[in-house]
Scaffold this motif. Structure first.
Motif, PDB file in Angstrom:
ATOM      1  N   ARG A 165       0.836  -1.208   0.000  1.00 41.77           N
ATOM      2  CA  ARG A 165       0.000   0.000   0.000  1.00 41.77           C
ATOM      3  C   ARG A 165       0.867   1.254   0.000  1.00 41.77           C
ATOM      4  O   ARG A 165       0.620   2.210  -0.743  1.00 41.77           O
ATOM      5  CB  ARG A 165      -0.915  -0.014   1.225  1.00 41.77           C
ATOM      6  N   GLN A 169       3.923   1.560  -1.097  1.00 40.53           N
ATOM      7  CA  GLN A 169       4.577   1.695  -2.391  1.00 40.53           C
ATOM      8  C   GLN A 169       3.622   2.283  -3.431  1.00 40.53           C
ATOM      9  O   GLN A 169       4.001   3.148  -4.231  1.00 40.53           O
ATOM     10  CB  GLN A 169       5.091   0.330  -2.861  1.00 40.53           C
ATOM     11  N   VAL A 170       2.386   1.800  -3.432  1.00 45.83           N
ATOM     12  CA  VAL A 170       1.402   2.320  -4.382  1.00 45.83           C
ATOM     13  C   VAL A 170       1.140   3.799  -4.129  1.00 45.83           C
ATOM     14  O   VAL A 170       1.046   4.611  -5.062  1.00 45.83           O
ATOM     15  CB  VAL A 170       0.098   1.507  -4.298  1.00 45.83           C
ATOM     16  N   ARG A 196       4.068   5.845  -5.448  1.00 41.16           N
ATOM     17  CA  ARG A 196       4.020   5.973  -6.902  1.00 41.16           C
ATOM     18  C   ARG A 196       2.896   6.924  -7.333  1.00 41.16           C
ATOM     19  O   ARG A 196       3.057   7.705  -8.277  1.00 41.16           O
ATOM     20  CB  ARG A 196       3.825   4.601  -7.545  1.00 41.16           C
ATOM     21  N   ALA A 197       1.770   6.843  -6.629  1.00 42.19           N
ATOM     22  CA  ALA A 197       0.664   7.741  -6.960  1.00 42.19           C
ATOM     23  C   ALA A 197       1.024   9.190  -6.671  1.00 42.19           C
ATOM     24  O   ALA A 197       0.635  10.105  -7.400  1.00 42.19           O
ATOM     25  CB  ALA A 197      -0.583   7.342  -6.173  1.00 42.19           C
ATOM     26  N   LEU A 247      -5.994   3.317  -4.398  1.00 43.69           N
ATOM     27  CA  LEU A 247      -5.904   1.975  -3.824  1.00 43.69           C
ATOM     28  C   LEU A 247      -6.917   1.006  -4.418  1.00 43.69           C
ATOM     29  O   LEU A 247      -6.907  -0.180  -4.065  1.00 43.69           O
ATOM     30  CB  LEU A 247      -6.104   2.057  -2.308  1.00 43.69           C
ATOM     31  N   LEU A 269      -5.710  -2.174  -5.918  1.00 47.02           N
ATOM     32  CA  LEU A 269      -5.155  -3.126  -4.951  1.00 47.02           C
ATOM     33  C   LEU A 269      -6.232  -3.955  -4.257  1.00 47.02           C
ATOM     34  O   LEU A 269      -5.907  -4.930  -3.572  1.00 47.02           O
ATOM     35  CB  LEU A 269      -4.350  -2.380  -3.875  1.00 47.02           C
TER      36      LEU A 269
END
Length: 697
Positions: A35, A37-38, A41-42, A271, A274
């Motif tokens: 989460r 990491q996402v 990146r976002a 998210l 995911l």
């Protein structure tokens, strides 16, 4: 042996629990890392999007700046030359980017705009004009303002004009904030993502979501681009100012205008991809946990099986005894061939015996049966044996201390035992039986009271009918005689009477007529109170128009403006609602009799809390609200008889009819300013109990 088994079971349980906890801990930690990491990146993506949108905004502002430079160069020249440049500039701009352009002199007064509005509007107090006056020769983007010409939110983009190095005014492009919001919205984002254009001072210039709500608001001062005015880009995470949605923000400051482009990506949209992976991970973790728990449980069950079997019988016995004690139910068995009888401990307690010393027997049970119930019980037992059916009998027993208790005896053939044997239960129902007897006594007393009250109500209704008959016949007859003889006396001997005598005759006739009206109104109100409600759909609009036609026929010369709304209806008794409308509209007609340009309205107020609401309003004589509590009292009048005729019964009848329907009525008014009476009726008909006669009930 039991201790060792319990220790091994405990060890297996602890090991299994530890393995499951470790499995879940690792799974949740991996999900948190993924989460984070996402989100990182976002956040980088939001910065990249802000850079891209900043390039578009820079291009748009550069185009506007070129146009402003061309316009300010052409302004001192002839008007024809300026108009030609204006047309060329506006033709090169994207459609809708500019609402209009304005030229302002050094004093802050609009001297020209292309809307055709006469010059003279003062804008010298606007912050963007002050910035143009004091900021040197540069492009200035002002905070959003509501246009004094068009009323819409505009972002002023302007350039100062100079003459011989002295500030001589400014030329403005007025850019609609909504157009900027649509430009920002072209960035392909998900539902809760947004793009904002923020003034260097913190005010929203445009926002892709809920732009109208953002106008006039500022971002909090803790935003990075406000904390460090020299910074050009960055990211941050906060809740949105307008809608409170948690987002990842990336921002980019435009180099020339210092305007900030902010792109916010909501946590939910970031998210969302995911979610499927997260559910799969949770499902896999749950399956592995279940496998571990199943393995541990299987091992524990194998170890604990012997102990459980040994303990189960003891627990079952304790539970059964406890359940029997709480329910006051005991179990018994009886073998007629051998005479063997067993009683549970609860049966012994019911009979007041000590289970450790008492020896139950079939004959001993019969010794405790109440003498008055023994014959009934013997007959029931005989029928059960003869027909091979179950026994269910309630009777009394007498304890050793002489007290009496009620019990319920259940018996059936024991299908397990060999031969013909019986088993069953015995329950102590003394409290239940006493409550039943008390309830029977109470019901008997209530029935007696109801019959007594019914007789009283019947007598009262008969008395009311007698009174109504007396009023209808015994009082009307002498009134007619009084009025008739007074009329004969006036016609035959009018020339023999003095002026005072003639005046007295007129007063007698007027009083007799008024007494007759009072009697009629009394009878009408009594009939309305006793009439049976027959509820159905009633078109109140058409009913009001019918009453209005009847009122106009009584005085065709009167000029009254009627306004009756269409489509008003209710669930009510048609006859009684006719009485309501006749009284309310009739009062409005009566009390506007001395009003020029009389106006009467009937309209609806919609539905609320299960009620439909309606109003009748007029511009007539009105009334003093200090006496409003007397409006609905019979024979209470707020105007003198010389001013307006009436008996004071109409509004009382209206209130009674509406109350019978489950509704209400209220009045508002002011002396000389008219009155308004609003009433309500339930959307669903109310069942009437009090209006029925005793026989009907």
């Amino acid at each position: 042996m039991i201790y060792r088994l319990r220790s091994m079971v405990t060890a297996v349980a602890l090991f299994t629990a530890l393995a499951v906890l470790l499995l879940w801990g690792l799974s949740l930690q991996l999900q948190r890392q993924l989460r984070d990491q996402v989100l990182e990146r976002a956040q980088l993506r939001s910065q990249q999007l802000a850079d891209a949108m900043a390039g578009q905004m820079d291009t748009s502002l550069a185009v506007l700046d070129l146009g402003l430079l061309s316009l300010r160069t052409a302004w001192p020249k002839s008007r024809e030359a300026f108009d030609e440049v204006e047309q060329q500039v506006l033709a090169t701009l994207p459609r809708g980017l500019v609402s209009h352009l304005s030229v302002i002199d050094a004093g802050g007064t609009v001297v020209y705009n292309n809307l055709g509005v006469a010059p003279g509007t003062f804008v010298g107090d606007r912050p963007h004009f002050q910035a143009l006056r004091q900021g040197g020769d540069r492009l200035v983007v002002g905070e959003p303002v509501r246009s004094r010409l068009t009323g819409e939110w505009l972002v002023i983009v302007g350039r100062p004009m100079f003459r011989d190095g002295v500030f001589a005014g400014a030329v403005h492009f007025n850019v609609p904030s909504e157009h900027l919001a649509r430009l920002l919205g072209r960035l392909a984002l998900s539902g809760n993502d947004l793009v904002s254009l923020v003034h260097p001072g913190g005010a929203f210039l445009a926002r892709s979501l809920d732009n109208a709500s953002a106008m006039g608001q500022k971002v909090p001062p803790d935003r990075p681009f406000l904390q460090d005015p020299e910074a050009s880009r960055g990211t941050f995470r906060v809740d949105g100012v307008v809608d409170g949605v948690s987002r990842l923000f990336g921002w980019q400051r435009l180099s020339n205008s210092r305007v900030v482009v902010v792109v916010g990506l909501s946590h939910a949209s970031v998210l969302a991809p995911l979610e499927h992976t997260r559910r799969q991970a949770l499902l896999l973790t749950a399956l592995l946990s279940m496998a571990l728990l199943a393995a541990g449980g299987w091992i524990g069950w194998l170890l604990h099986n012997l102990e459980r079997q040994q303990e189960q019988a003891r627990v079952n016995r304790q539970q059964m005894e406890e359940a029997q004690r709480l329910a006051r139910v005991g179990h018994w068995t009886y073998d007629p061939d051998t005479g063997a009888t067993t009683w549970s401990q609860e049966i012994c307690r019911i009979f007041g015996r000590d289970p450790s010393t008492f020896r139950p027997s079939f004959e001993g049970y019969w010794q405790h049966v109440h003498p008055q119930d023994r014959g009934q019980l013997e007959a029931a037992v005989a029928r059960s044996r003869a027909s091979h059916t179950d026994l269910d009998e309630v009777h009394r027993i007498v304890l050793a201390d002489g007290s009496v208790r009620w019990v319920r005896l259940l018996a059936q053939t024991d299908p397990v035992a060999k031969g013909t044997s019986y088993s069953g239960t015995l329950q102590d129902i003394t409290e239940l039986r006493e409550a039943q007897l008390a309830l029977e006594r109470l019901n008997t007393e209530l029935d007696r009271r109801v019959k007594s009250r019914t007789r009283e109500l019947t007598m009262l209704n008969r008395d009311l009918e007698s009174f109504t008959y007396s009023v209808s016949h015994d009082l009307r007859t002498p009134l007619r005689s009084i009025h008739g003889f007074a009329t004969l006396l006036q016609e035959s001997d009018a020339d023999k009477l003095s002026d005072d005598g003639l005046d007295a005759l007129k007063r007698i006739q007027s009083s007799a007529r008024r007494m007759g009206l009072l009697i009629n109104d009394l009878l009408s109100m009594a009939q309305q109170s006793r009439a049976e409600l027959r509820t159905q759909h009633v078109d109140l609009s058409e009913l009001a128009r019918s009453v209005a036609r009847e009122l106009r026929q009584t005085d065709p010369e009167r000029q009254v403006r009627w306004e009756i709304a269409d489509g008003l209806s209710a669930q009510a008794d048609p006859g009684l609602m006719t009485v309501v409308m006749q009284n309310l509209l009739g009062n409005a007609w009566k009390y506007t009799g001395r009003t020029e340009a009389a106006h009467i309205e009937f309209f609806g107020l919609g539905e609320a809390e299960g009620m439909a609401n309606f109003c009748v309003r007029d511009n007539g004589a009105g009334f003093d609200m200090a006496y409003a509590d007397q409006l609905f009292q019979p024979f209470k009048r707020l105007h003198r008889l010389e001013e307006f005729e009436g008996t004071g019964v109409g509004l009382a009848s209206v209130q009674r009819i509406l109350q019978r329907h489950g509704g209400s009525v209220r009045g508002e008014g002011a002396v000389g300013q008219g009155a308004m009476f609003c009433f309500s009726l339930p959307l669903e008909p109310v069942r009437q109990f009090l209006d029925s006669t005793p026989d009907q009930r």
